[in-house]
Design an enzyme around this catalytic site. Structure first.
Site, PDB file in Angstrom:
ATOM      1  N   SER A 259       0.829  -1.201   0.000  1.00 28.29           N
ATOM      2  CA  SER A 259       0.000   0.000   0.000  1.00 28.29           C
ATOM      3  C   SER A 259       0.860   1.245   0.000  1.00 28.29           C
ATOM      4  O   SER A 259       2.082   1.200   0.202  1.00 28.29           O
ATOM      5  CB  SER A 259      -0.911   0.012   1.222  1.00 28.29           C
ATOM      6  OG  SER A 259      -0.180   0.422   2.350  1.00 28.29           O
ATOM      7  N   LYS A 260       0.197   2.346  -0.202  1.00 25.70           N
ATOM      8  CA  LYS A 260       0.852   3.644  -0.252  1.00 25.70           C
ATOM      9  C   LYS A 260       1.666   3.894   1.022  1.00 25.70           C
ATOM     10  O   LYS A 260       2.672   4.588   1.019  1.00 25.70           O
ATOM     11  CB  LYS A 260      -0.241   4.690  -0.474  1.00 25.70           C
ATOM     12  CG  LYS A 260       0.018   6.036   0.065  1.00 25.70           C
ATOM     13  CD  LYS A 260       0.040   7.104  -0.992  1.00 25.70           C
ATOM     14  CE  LYS A 260       0.839   8.305  -0.589  1.00 25.70           C
ATOM     15  NZ  LYS A 260       0.897   8.613   0.813  1.00 25.70           N
ATOM     16  N   ARG A 261       1.204   3.286   2.120  1.00 25.44           N
ATOM     17  CA  ARG A 261       1.908   3.404   3.397  1.00 25.44           C
ATOM     18  C   ARG A 261       3.390   3.009   3.262  1.00 25.44           C
ATOM     19  O   ARG A 261       4.251   3.547   3.941  1.00 25.44           O
ATOM     20  CB  ARG A 261       1.210   2.463   4.388  1.00 25.44           C
ATOM     21  CG  ARG A 261       1.418   2.733   5.827  1.00 25.44           C
ATOM     22  CD  ARG A 261       0.434   1.903   6.642  1.00 25.44           C
ATOM     23  NE  ARG A 261      -0.915   2.424   6.549  1.00 25.44           N
ATOM     24  CZ  ARG A 261      -1.367   3.441   7.272  1.00 25.44           C
ATOM     25  NH1 ARG A 261      -0.570   4.016   8.145  1.00 25.44           N
ATOM     26  NH2 ARG A 261      -2.590   3.878   7.132  1.00 25.44           N
TER      27      ARG A 261
END
Ligand code: GLU
Length: 558
Positions: A259-261
């Site tokens: 994910s973007k995380r």
């Protein structure tokens, strides 16, 4: 699954953010399954969540799909693709269609209006939790008589519509996951139209799959339990049941979600390593920066993250299709590699193209378990594809990449410089981006080039007698007296010099030359590098370098 020409699949992204690799793989499998059986592939934009959807995101999805070579037979009109008789293909433009179907359900007693506020529902939920019960909507709205409902609606009281669930278990038959029964107790009267007048995802997806004649739903495993709700809706509406195949998620090798995380994580690490306390100029606002540093749950927006990464020289982990494109991956490699995440054609075949996938994709070979995204393998696929491509093709594709992402580079090099760089780089390139990212020295003004003072540079320039700086000093007048500056001419000039002055060890001369013009010990082959830089730039850098290292040596011996 039946092999008939009437197969219709759809990819139905919600247009918030960018096309994630997981979504791209879903699109790829939907496309391959339909097209490999003479069927149709539909693109539908699920933009009923007005707050999170944007046109820019829809356009981004369309672009990314085209880049991968995935074209839809029906869907939004985009560069010659799309249209079709079952549109509109944006859910936000289909409200009349949903309202008509909602009315049908209400008239038949399968759905009802409910007027509880969010606060009231929250209180009921909390009470259930406090009493140790699982929360289910209590059907309080069903106690209202029709006059009361009409009065509430007439007065403009906010209302949702709920499906009146039949209270039976639902058995899902899935082509990938097999059979599973969701007990009636786990499905309450869920909302099918929100208070803002938009249908919920569940309702819109069921109506559209029917009206768009979708026969096979291939989608992410996270939607598996939603399928029970969809089946109840299909039954209430008298719709057909598509075949379902839920695809395993794609995750990081450690099992975490891709994910973007992950980008924020990489940035936080780099910022800590560099002990940065304030944001580099023109990257992130100071207030955003402070909030981001203080709270690990805060994420930078994608553009800000990219600006910060570029400025501190960090490569962010790619998550979305657009990230891979920017990093210089080839679309045919992404397609090949994504298809191997959760599926394989068998017989140890690993390298294939879209056409192969179209003719060989079979959902029965999709695995149940999460697919681990192996970046090293992807990079090696990309490297193989780049190094085996004809030189003209590499040059053409690298130029397109450069124009899109490194226009400053293209302007600095000009067409012939670019051709030389491309020819010199292909053999060592794992991505289309490397020849730009790895050769920033070409862009630096001649009088601003700095020399790294690591061990390698020290060795190349100052070790031995004569040392590298001495060789450069002796070579400089020879180069200055030479007008022609092609790689071959330079080689013909420097080799005899090395034979005579460095006992035939070309490296003793080539490496100092490299340091002089590139600032460090890494560059394309040295004679190509000199030719790409051109005579004036090369000589200016060599002169400065000789002066620089001579004064350094003097300072050291003092
Ligand atoms: N709009 C949903 C999503 O982006 C897709 C739902 C579906 O394929 O049924 O996750």
């Amino acid at each position: 699954m039946s092999d008939t020409a009437s197969i219709v699949t759809r990819f139905a992204p919600s247009p918030s953010g960018n096309l994630h690799v997981g979504g791209a793989r879903t699109a790829l499998f939907c496309w391959a399954f339909a097209k490999g059986r003479g069927g149709r592939f539909v693109l539908r934009i699920e933009d009923t969540d007005q707050k999170r959807s944007s046109d820019a995101a829809s356009i981004g999805f369309a672009k990314d799909l085209h880049w991968l070579g995935i074209f839809w037979d029906e869907g939004p009109l985009w560069q010659g693709t799309g249209g079709g008789e079952h549109g509109p293909y944006f859910q936000s433009e289909r409200l009349d269609i949903y309202n008509a179907q909602l009315q049908r359900l209400i008239d038949a007693g399968h759905a009802y209006y409910a007027f509880e506020t969010a606060a009231e529902l929250d209180a009921k939920r909390k009470a259930a939790t406090a009493a140790g019960r699982a929360y289910r909507y209590d059907r309080a709205a069903l106690q209202l008589d029709s006059a009361q409902v009409s009065a509430n609606l007439a007065s403009g009281m906010p209302a949702v519509i709920r499906l009146k669930c039949p209270g039976r278990d639902v058995t899902i038959c899935d082509e990938v996951l097999g059979e599973a029964t969701i007990p009636a107790t786990e499905i309450d009267d869920f909302v099918i139209r929100k208070a803002d007048g938009f249908p919920t995802y569940h309702f819109a997806v069921v109506v559209d799959d029917e009206l768009m004649r979708i026969t096979h739903v291939l989608r992410a495993q996270e939607h598996f339990t939603n399928t029970a709700r969809h089946m109840l809706l299909q039954d209430a509406l008298g719709f057909r049941r598509p075949v379902y195949a839920h695809l395993p998620i794609i995750c990081n090798p450690d099992g975490s979600k891709m994910s973007k995380r992950d980008k924020d994580k990489a940035l936080r690490k780099a910022v800590a390593e560099r002990s940065l306390t304030s944001p580099p100029a023109a990257t992130v606002d100071a207030s955003v920066w402070n909030a981001w540093l203080a709270d690990k749950n805060i994420q930078l927006d994608l553009d800000a993250a990219q600006r910060l990464a570029d400025s501190i020289g960090v490569a962010l982990p790619e998550i979305n299709v657009d990230d891979f494109k920017r990093s210089g991956y080839l679309p045919e490699v992404i397609v090949n590699f994504l298809a191997l995440n959760g599926w394989s054609p068998g017989n140890d075949i690993e390298k294939f193209d879209l056409e192969f996938l179209r003719t060989h994709f079979d959902p029965r070979r999709v695995v149940k378990t999460p697919a681990k995204f192996d970046r090293a393998k992807l990079l090696s696929f990309n490297c193989d594809a780049i190094t085996s491509m004809p030189a003209e093709e590499f040059e053409r594709r690298a130029a397109a990449h450069g124009s899109a992402y490194h226009p400053d580079f293209m302007a600095r090099l000009g067409p012939s410089g670019f051709t030389m760089l491309a020819r010199a780089s292909q053999e060592r390139s794992k991505t289309l981006d490397e020849m730009f990212r790895g050769n920033r020295f070409l862009l630096v003004a001649d009088d601003e080039l700095c020399w790294e003072m690591g061990k390698q540079v020290q060795k190349a320039m100052l070790d031995g007698s004569p040392c590298g700086a001495d060789h450069l000093e002796a070579l400089l007048p020879i180069l200055e007296g030479h007008a022609s500056w092609s790689a071959a001419d330079l080689e013909a000039l420097v080799k005899p010099f090395a034979d005579e002055r460095a006992a035939g060890q070309l490296g003793k001369v080539a490496q100092p030359l490299r340091v002089a013009v590139a600032g460090g010990t890494v560059s394309p082959p040295i004679f190509d590098t000199l030719a790409i830089l051109g005579r004036e730039s090369s000589l200016a850098r060599i002169r400065r370098c000789v002066t620089h290292f001579k004064s350094l040596r003097e300072a050291n011996t003092r």
